[in-house]
Design an enzyme around this catalytic site. Structure first.
Site, PDB file in Angstrom:
ATOM      1  N   ALA A 132      -2.875  -6.180   0.552  1.00 14.28           N
ATOM      2  CA  ALA A 132      -3.450  -7.497   0.801  1.00 14.28           C
ATOM      3  C   ALA A 132      -3.436  -7.904   2.264  1.00 14.28           C
ATOM      4  CB  ALA A 132      -2.709  -8.554  -0.028  1.00 14.28           C
ATOM      5  N   HIS A 133      -2.375  -7.590   2.986  1.00 15.06           N
ATOM      6  CA  HIS A 133      -2.256  -8.147   4.342  1.00 15.06           C
ATOM      7  C   HIS A 133      -3.190  -7.479   5.348  1.00 15.06           C
ATOM      8  CE1 HIS A 133       0.341  -5.130   6.609  1.00 15.06           C
ATOM      9  NE2 HIS A 133       0.390  -4.659   5.379  1.00 15.06           N
ATOM     10  N   GLY A 161       0.820  -1.199   0.000  1.00 18.42           N
ATOM     11  CA  GLY A 161       0.000   0.000   0.000  1.00 18.42           C
ATOM     12  C   GLY A 161       0.856   1.251   0.000  1.00 18.42           C
ATOM     13  N   THR A 162       1.996   1.189   0.660  1.00 17.61           N
ATOM     14  CA  THR A 162       2.905   2.334   0.689  1.00 17.61           C
ATOM     15  C   THR A 162       3.404   2.680  -0.706  1.00 17.61           C
ATOM     16  OG1 THR A 162       3.617   1.919   2.961  1.00 17.61           O
ATOM     17  CG2 THR A 162       5.134   3.155   1.546  1.00 17.61           C
ATOM     18  N   GLN A 172      -7.032   0.591   4.879  1.00 19.15           N
ATOM     19  CA  GLN A 172      -7.771   0.078   6.035  1.00 19.15           C
ATOM     20  C   GLN A 172      -9.235  -0.213   5.715  1.00 19.15           C
ATOM     21  OE1 GLN A 172      -6.717  -0.731   9.096  1.00 19.15           O
ATOM     22  NE2 GLN A 172      -4.595  -0.124   8.781  1.00 19.15           N
ATOM     23  N   ASN A 194      -6.119   4.852   9.879  1.00 17.67           N
ATOM     24  CA  ASN A 194      -5.506   3.638  10.397  1.00 17.67           C
ATOM     25  C   ASN A 194      -5.376   3.621  11.914  1.00 17.67           C
ATOM     26  OD1 ASN A 194      -3.538   5.740   9.452  1.00 17.67           O
ATOM     27  ND2 ASN A 194      -2.133   4.502  10.679  1.00 17.67           N
ATOM     28  N   THR A 216       9.361  -8.203 -12.573  1.00 20.14           N
ATOM     29  CA  THR A 216       8.674  -9.495 -12.662  1.00 20.14           C
ATOM     30  C   THR A 216       7.586  -9.596 -11.607  1.00 20.14           C
ATOM     31  OG1 THR A 216      10.684 -10.541 -13.491  1.00 20.14           O
ATOM     32  CG2 THR A 216       8.987 -11.992 -12.589  1.00 20.14           C
ATOM     33  N   CYS A 223       3.593   1.179  11.199  1.00 19.33           N
ATOM     34  CA  CYS A 223       4.685   1.785  10.437  1.00 19.33           C
ATOM     35  C   CYS A 223       5.498   2.757  11.283  1.00 19.33           C
ATOM     36  CB  CYS A 223       4.131   2.505   9.214  1.00 19.33           C
ATOM     37  SG  CYS A 223       3.254   1.410   8.087  1.00 19.33           S
TER      38      CYS A 223
END
Length: 393
Positions: free
Chosen positions: A193-194, A70-71, A172, A148, A230, A318
């Protein structure tokens, strides 16, 4: 079993995500840019994942670009918009995630002018204030969709009506509340995703068709030449599988987690003296509880909880290890004392009512013990003439 109350930092991997990833972590390790059969299968999996993500947020698949996080998506949205438009001014809020906040601070050093629109005491931004900040050379507005730290859900659609390219950090929000890029009227949107039970190290950026934005990385034709490198095939399919599973449970989980969230808030405020809720009572993320405890340090409480098997956070993961107080709580006008005593409890799909009861037992004892050791609390008792036995009830 530990009590996990830090889902805003990261979530456990969904079984469906792991299942979807395994073939690309074991048997099919082909580069999706190659021409042989396994590579074509990997490419097909990426295409399917792109369609899944697009469906989840009301976008078209060609508008979805996979990133490492996301960053990265936030950085691309902001820097790419500035480079493409050659603009020199952006608008954001004083309560953004560090991925946006620090990016803007960095850009200021390069000569970009940034207007930081203030938030109110509950963390809300006013579209009227945003409109007032717009200039002829404004290249982008970037406002977080759901905070967040305190869970405040911003009026993004109203800001989208202002006629300036709009980016939202929805890391979020996606997977937890309904998100539709057309209803929100955004030109770009970041997700990771996480945060919704997918793997770490994979995110995505939605870029509305026709939106001017410079490429993130040069070096190859991946992501239609916009983001070279890739592809992380396993991560991409895991993101899509987790998102599809999470989207399907939103109606039920919103109701369930909101009920548990409100129960935890009410239990804390009713049973622990000198506790204060940070952020709004309503219109906040269903799983977010941010509370300040007077007379103690949040870090000390966090360590005390950890030793008893309860995992929470003092705010954004973070900023872990940072000594400065939360810039979000400071922007909301919360005092230094309360900011230093803030803890974020974030609930998830495996949180049950019994966990709330267990947490309250541990939390109450921990706060009481730390206050017994606090000279600030001792001074308060002497000043107010209150007995320890009364305060412990």
């Amino acid at each position: 079993m530990p009590l996990y109350f830090d889902h805003a930092a990261t979530t456990p991997l969904h079984p469906k995500a792991l299942e979807s990833m395994m073939p690309f972590l074991t048997d099919n390790y082909a580069n999706p840019s190659s021409a042989y059969t396994p590579a074509r299968e990997a490419r097909k999996a990426i295409d399917h994942a792109r369609q899944t993500v697009a469906n989840a947020i009301g976008a078209n698949p060609e508008e979805i670009f996979f990133t490492s996080s996301g960053t990265e998506a936030d950085n691309w949205a902001i820097k790419g918009a500035l480079e493409a438009s050659k603009g020199k001014h952006i608008i954001t809020s004083t309560a953004e995630h560090h991925a946006v906040y620090y990016t803007c601070r960095h850009l200021e050093k390069l000569g970009v002018e940034v207007t930081y629109v203030p938030v109110d005491k509950e963390g809300f931004i006013s579209p009227i204030d945003v409109k007032a900040a717009i200039r002829p050379d404004t290249a982008l507005i970037s406002i977080i969709m759901a905070n967040n730290e305190v869970g405040t859900i911003q009026p993004i659609a109203s800001i989208g009506d202002l006629g300036v390219p709009l980016h939202t950090d929805a890391v979020q929000a996606v997977g937890h509340i309904p998100v539709d890029v057309n209803n929100l009227k955004v030109d770009s949107l970041s997700l990771s995703a996480h945060k919704f039970y997918g793997p770490k190290g994979i995110g995505a950026l939605y870029i509305r068709k026709g939106t001017p934005i410079a490429s993130m990385l040069q070096g190859g034709a991946q992501e239609r030449g916009r983001r070279s490198g890739t592809e992380n095939v396993a991560g991409i399919v895991g993101l899509a599988a987790a998102l599809e599973a999470s989207i399907g449970t939103i109606p039920h989980e919103q109701v369930r987690l909101t009920k548990l969230r409100d129960k935890l808030i009410n239990e804390i405020l009713s049973n622990i003296p000198h506790a204060a809720l940070n952020g709004p009572k309503d219109n906040r993320l269903p799983g977010n509880v941010n509370v300040s405890f007077r007379f103690i340090e949040g870090e000390s409480l966090l360590l005390h909880l950890d030793m008893q098997g309860c995992h929470a956070s003092t705010g954004s993961a973070c900023s872990s290890g940072a000594l400065e107080p939360s810039h979000v709580l400071t922007a909301m006008g919360i005092s230094h004392e309360l900011t230093n005593g803030a803890i974020r409890f974030s609930l998830g799909k495996d949180t049950i009512e019994e966990d709330i009861s267990k947490l309250m037992t541990i939390l109450t004892k921990s706060v009481t013990r730390l206050r017994e050791l606090s000279p600030l609390y001792d001074d308060y008792i002497k000043k107010e003439g209150v007995s320890w036995n009364t305060l412990k009830k």
